[in-house]
Scaffold this motif. Structure first.
Motif, mmCIF file in Angstrom:
data_model
loop_
_atom_site.group_PDB
_atom_site.id
_atom_site.type_symbol
_atom_site.label_atom_id
_atom_site.label_comp_id
_atom_site.label_asym_id
_atom_site.label_seq_id
_atom_site.Cartn_x
_atom_site.Cartn_y
_atom_site.Cartn_z
ATOM 1 N N ALA A 1 0.831 -1.207 0.000
ATOM 2 C CA ALA A 1 0.000 0.000 0.000
ATOM 3 C C ALA A 1 0.868 1.261 0.000
ATOM 4 O O ALA A 1 0.597 2.232 -0.721
ATOM 5 N N ARG A 2 1.941 1.277 0.802
ATOM 6 C CA ARG A 2 2.819 2.453 0.840
ATOM 7 C C ARG A 2 3.553 2.629 -0.485
ATOM 8 O O ARG A 2 3.707 3.753 -0.985
ATOM 9 N N ALA A 3 4.015 1.519 -1.077
ATOM 10 C CA ALA A 3 4.719 1.607 -2.358
ATOM 11 C C ALA A 3 3.791 2.119 -3.455
ATOM 12 O O ALA A 3 4.189 2.957 -4.281
ATOM 13 N N HIS A 4 2.549 1.641 -3.465
ATOM 14 C CA HIS A 4 1.609 2.104 -4.488
ATOM 15 C C HIS A 4 1.301 3.584 -4.316
ATOM 16 O O HIS A 4 1.231 4.337 -5.301
ATOM 17 N N ALA A 5 1.105 4.038 -3.071
ATOM 18 C CA ALA A 5 0.837 5.452 -2.835
ATOM 19 C C ALA A 5 2.018 6.318 -3.272
ATOM 20 O O ALA A 5 1.843 7.386 -3.880
ATOM 21 N N PHE A 6 3.231 5.868 -2.980
ATOM 22 C CA PHE A 6 4.417 6.639 -3.371
ATOM 23 C C PHE A 6 4.578 6.662 -4.889
ATOM 24 O O PHE A 6 4.972 7.676 -5.480
ATOM 25 N N LEU A 7 4.266 5.541 -5.551
ATOM 26 C CA LEU A 7 4.385 5.467 -7.006
ATOM 27 C C LEU A 7 3.401 6.398 -7.699
ATOM 28 O O LEU A 7 3.733 7.043 -8.703
ATOM 29 N N THR A 8 2.178 6.474 -7.187
ATOM 30 C CA THR A 8 1.131 7.247 -7.868
ATOM 31 C C THR A 8 1.081 8.712 -7.450
ATOM 32 O O THR A 8 0.625 9.558 -8.212
ATOM 33 N N THR A 9 1.537 9.032 -6.231
ATOM 34 C CA THR A 9 1.421 10.418 -5.738
ATOM 35 C C THR A 9 2.760 11.061 -5.433
ATOM 36 O O THR A 9 2.833 12.286 -5.275
ATOM 37 N N GLY A 10 3.842 10.248 -5.324
ATOM 38 C CA GLY A 10 5.122 10.797 -4.917
ATOM 39 C C GLY A 10 5.169 11.141 -3.447
ATOM 40 O O GLY A 10 6.099 11.819 -2.984
ATOM 41 N N HIS A 11 4.170 10.686 -2.681
ATOM 42 C CA HIS A 11 4.077 11.034 -1.266
ATOM 43 C C HIS A 11 3.886 9.770 -0.444
ATOM 44 O O HIS A 11 3.069 8.910 -0.787
#
Length: 421
Positions: free
Chosen positions: A267-277
């Protein structure tokens, strides 16, 4: 037949899909140790036991349930109701309330169930896989079950409501679809949705062609001139992937803990990939521990999740009770709800000053103000920096406040929710 079910089938309950009435259960011989037979039945019981204010009332309620004092149980979305016979001739009306799941929660649950044939088979066999229950907050957590009773005892819970809770656990042993109904969806509605999704998924798998991937000749990739633009990057997936199943093994780590860590990392990796945050980076270790426990359905209930509570609390020099209270506040209002639990402050003139006259006009004149709080011996309203009022309850005289209900800009509305009006 599921190995978790109790022997001795009962007659099928009379019900429509959104209202089911189950006949009175026979007395249970001996209630030592775990009261229910299934892990989800015991999770239901422990959701109330973890926040009960009086163990003696729980023990009496457990004895009432085992002794056949609970009449037929009626289940509707968000409510479990039954008449419980106490020491007086007239029975009392006991009730357990809990929040129904939203449409998005049910979408996640149905998608996860339809994606795996073994999950569908387990549900048809009246079994609930751990991995499927973890998709959403299907099982109640500490503070999610709200007891009520027509008796004069103001304990939390009284022995009659506790008896209903224990008896409902036996009901869930036999038919977990009763739990789904408590959360808002009937058995036929769920099975129909699963059948439709399963058929659609099977059709898509047989007819869909694999997507054509962009390609670049190997020679063009290595020559300097003429320059050839590389294909654009692949689009990010719509959501994080499902972690692999971890089989149990005596010498391996806890598979549920591994699955939790893998799900968090995805979940954290996907959020970072899509939002940069990174949505977790700004949290303190304490806030992150609360978020982890709150995001794990049924946290603190089964043996594995009680270990999660214990380990998270010990790592931060807190008690499991501190963590359970903080989780209840997080589930009530997220970071803002946690701030209301931990922060005492002096609100400026305005909405806080208008709250007491509004409560008096609604026939609630006995609230005493202190800082950002309005209190009676058993009820409390806390004003948050976000402009919302948050409800709390305690056993009279104990000053042991627990978050309850849904935040609102109207203090009268929050109080009505606490009182079930």
């Amino acid at each position: 037949m599921s190995p978790n079910r109790r022997p001795g089938a009962r007659t099928a309950p009379l019900h429509d899909d959104r209202r089911r009435t189950f006949p009175q259960l026979a007395p249970v011989a001996g209630t030592d140790g775990r009261f229910a037979a299934t892990w989800w039945g015991n999770a239901w019981v422990e959701a109330l036991e973890d926040v009960a204010l009086d163990p003696a009332r729980l023990a009496r309620g457990r004895a009432y349930a085992g002794g056949g004092h609970v009449d037929a149980i009626t289940v509707t979305p968000g409510r479990v109701v039954a008449y419980v016979h106490g020491s007086r001739p007239r029975p009392y009306r006991a009730e357990i309330r809990l929040k129904v799941l939203g449409d998005d929660d049910w979408e996640r649950f149905l998608e996860a169930a339809a994606a795996r044939p073994d999950h569908i088979a387990a549900l048809l066999d009246k079994d609930v896989p751990h991995a499927l229950a973890a998709v959403t907050d299907l099982l109640p957590g500490p503070g999610d079950l709200i007891p009520d009773c027509s008796c004069p005892d103001h304990g939390y819970p009284c022995k009659h409501a506790a008896a209903l809770c224990y008896q409902a656990a036996l009901l869930l042993d036999e038919d977990p679809f009763a739990l789904f109904l408590m959360r808002g969806r009937g058995e036929q509605e769920i099975l129909g949705a699963l059948s439709h999704r399963n058929a659609a998924r099977s059709a898509a798998e047989t007819t869909a062609a694999p997507p054509r991937m962009p390609a670049l000749p190997a020679r063009a990739a290595v020559i300097a001139e003429p320059a050839v633009a590389l294909p654009p990057p692949l689009p990010a997936p719509a959501g994080p992937g499902r972690p692999p199943a971890c089989p149990e093994h005596p010498d391996a780590p806890d598979p549920l803990a591994l699955e939790l860590l893998a799900t968090e990392a995805a979940a954290r990796a996907h959020a970072f990939l899509t939002t940069g945050h990174d949505p977790v980076a700004a949290l303190t270790p304490w806030q992150d521990a609360i978020r982890l426990a709150a995001a794990h359905p049924g946290s603190g209930l089964t043996a594995s999740t009680r270990a999660l509570y214990r380990d998270l609390a010990a790592a931060l020099d807190r008690t499991p009770s501190d963590l359970a209270r903080a989780v209840a506040a997080w589930r009530q209002g997220g970071p803002a709800g946690l701030a209301v639990l931990e922060d005492v402050w002096d609100p400026p003139a305005g909405p806080f000053d208008r709250a007491r006259p509004a409560l008096v006009s609604a026939d609630f004149p006995h609230f005493r103000p202190w800082r950002n709080r309005l209190s009676t011996p058993s009820l409390q309203l806390r004003y948050g920096r976000d402009g919302l009022w948050y409800g709390y309850e305690s056993d009279p005289g104990r000053e042991d406040w627990w978050p309850r209900g849904t935040p609102d800009t109207d203090p009268v509305g929050v109080l009505a929710d606490l009182l079930g009006r």
